[in-house]
Enzyme design. Structure first.
Site, short mmCIF file in Angstrom:
data_model
loop_
_atom_site.label_atom_id
_atom_site.label_comp_id
_atom_site.label_asym_id
_atom_site.label_seq_id
_atom_site.Cartn_x
_atom_site.Cartn_y
_atom_site.Cartn_z
NE ARG A 44 -3.97 0.25 1.92
CZ ARG A 44 -4.84 0.81 2.77
NH1 ARG A 44 -4.85 0.44 4.05
NH2 ARG A 44 -5.69 1.72 2.37
CD GLN A 62 -11.96 2.27 5.97
OE1 GLN A 62 -12.96 2.82 5.54
NE2 GLN A 62 -10.90 2.08 5.21
CG ASP A 93 -3.05 6.89 5.96
OD1 ASP A 93 -4.11 7.46 6.26
OD2 ASP A 93 -2.87 5.66 6.07
CG ASN A 135 -6.50 10.68 7.62
OD1 ASN A 135 -5.89 9.65 7.97
ND2 ASN A 135 -7.69 10.98 8.10
CE LYS A 136 -9.44 5.43 4.28
NZ LYS A 136 -8.93 4.64 3.12
#
Ligand code: MRU
Length: 342
Positions: free
Chosen positions: A89, A196, A237, A247-248
């Site tokens: 990833r 999530q 992240d 980030n997400k």
């Protein structure tokens, strides 16, 4: 506060909570091969930047054992395996960071036997896990002071215990505030497409006894306009040297909305999430995932066959929208180039 054990090294291999199954099933899976570790990270059985890093470190131990069993050139085989693992990833820096740290142990001990190196690798992976726990605790302590008693906090995705080896990053200040007796209410974005927030954050916070309300991703503006959100905390992240935050996907939306409604927007992450090699968010690679994650929802088709889909898993929030970055080393303010101690 009882904490869920996200992952744990056992004599048989790496045991972890299969987060794909939450919240309906709490299953553990045992990973014994490098391919299993790779697939667990890729398919989000284990997810969240710090947890991916710790799983990656144990993945190196598994790769090393495999290289020993294969009986060929241990050093070359290991090199190939680690390159494969690192590329699993791309956005979270923690995976590359952890594999690089393990690689350093390998390169510094080339005079030892493969089995001796294997033992050292296991020691290093355990150290990374312990450090992660400690960093979460520190982030919690540093961030707790920013949460007033009675606050309503909005979070996105899952940056809690299930995303780390400890009590989480974004959720750590909340856990610490609750531990101190503060009353905190959390609003959790469901976090499409993989939910999530709904599946993992709400489950985790309920297990911990924290008052939690689930909302759809498109409800935050309305809540903010009614004064129902006192602050936003999210994880990261990867953070660039200038404080731009990956980030997400959907984090940037929240940051824009927060600024418009004058709601403080905080990012919480270990200092190791700040990538010293990256000057700004433009350089952070953004993972694009399978379109089926959007055209289906929990195994059910929700878009016409043949629909065009764009599915980036992360976005970049520009540093000017981030009010503070909370790390294990303190609470950092703009300009982040100067305040982040990297
Ligand atoms: O795709 P995921 O579930 O791994 O994404 C996780 C996030 O974006 C988290 O907010 C981030 O990794 C921080 S976790 C402490």
């Amino acid at each position: 506060m009882e904490r869920i054990k996200t992952l744990e090294w056992t004599e048989d291999g790496l045991l972890l909570v299969d987060q794909r199954k939450l919240p309906t099933e709490l299953n553990m899976i045992l990973l014994t091969t490098l391919d299993e570790v790779y697939n667990a990270i890729k398919t989000l059985a284990v997810r969240g930047a710090p947890a991916i890093g710790v799983a990656g470190a144990y993945g190196v131990v598994i790769a090393s054992s495999e290289a020993i069993k294969e009986g060929g050139d241990y050093w070359r085989a290991l090199e190939v395996k680690l390159e494969y693992l690192k590329n699993c990833r791309p956005t979270a820096v923690n995976l590359v960071w952890a594999v690089n740290r393990m690689t350093k142990v390998i390169s510094e001990n080339r005079s030892l036997s493969p089995q001796e190196v294997n033992d050292l690798l296991l020691k290093e992976a355990k150290k990374i896990e312990l450090e992660d726990k400690e960093m979460c605790k520190r982030i919690g302590e540093n961030g707790e002071r920013l949460i007033p008693d009675g606050a309503s906090v909005l979070t996105h995705c899952n940056a809690g215990a299930l995303a780390t080896a400890g009590i989480g990053t974004a959720l750590a200040p909340i856990y610490k505030a609750v531990e101190k007796g503060k009353k905190v209410r959390v609003y959790a974005d469901e976090t499409r497409p993989l939910l999530q927030g709904a599946r993992i954050t709400v489950w985790e916070l309920m297990e911990a006894g924290v008052e939690t309300t689930l909302i759809c991703d498109n409800m935050s503006a309305s809540l903010m306009s009614k004064g129902k959100i006192d602050l936003v905390i999210v994880g990261a992240d990867r953070v660039a040297r200038n404080g731009d935050v990956a980030n997400k996907i959907g984090t940037y939306n929240l940051a824009v909305l927060s600024r418009y409604h004058m709601v403080p927007f905080y990012v919480a992450c270990p200092l190791s999430t700040v990538d010293p090699n990256i000057a700004s968010g433009d350089e952070i690679p953004i993972e694009e995932r399978d379109p089926v994650e959007i055209t289906e929802c929990m195994g059910r088709r929700v878009a016409p066959y043949g629909s065009k889909v764009f599915n980036p898993a992360f976005d970049i929030t520009p540093n000017r929208l981030v009010d503070v970055i909370i790390t294990d080393k303190g609470v950092h303010t703009k300009p982040y180039e100067k305040s982040l101690p990297i």
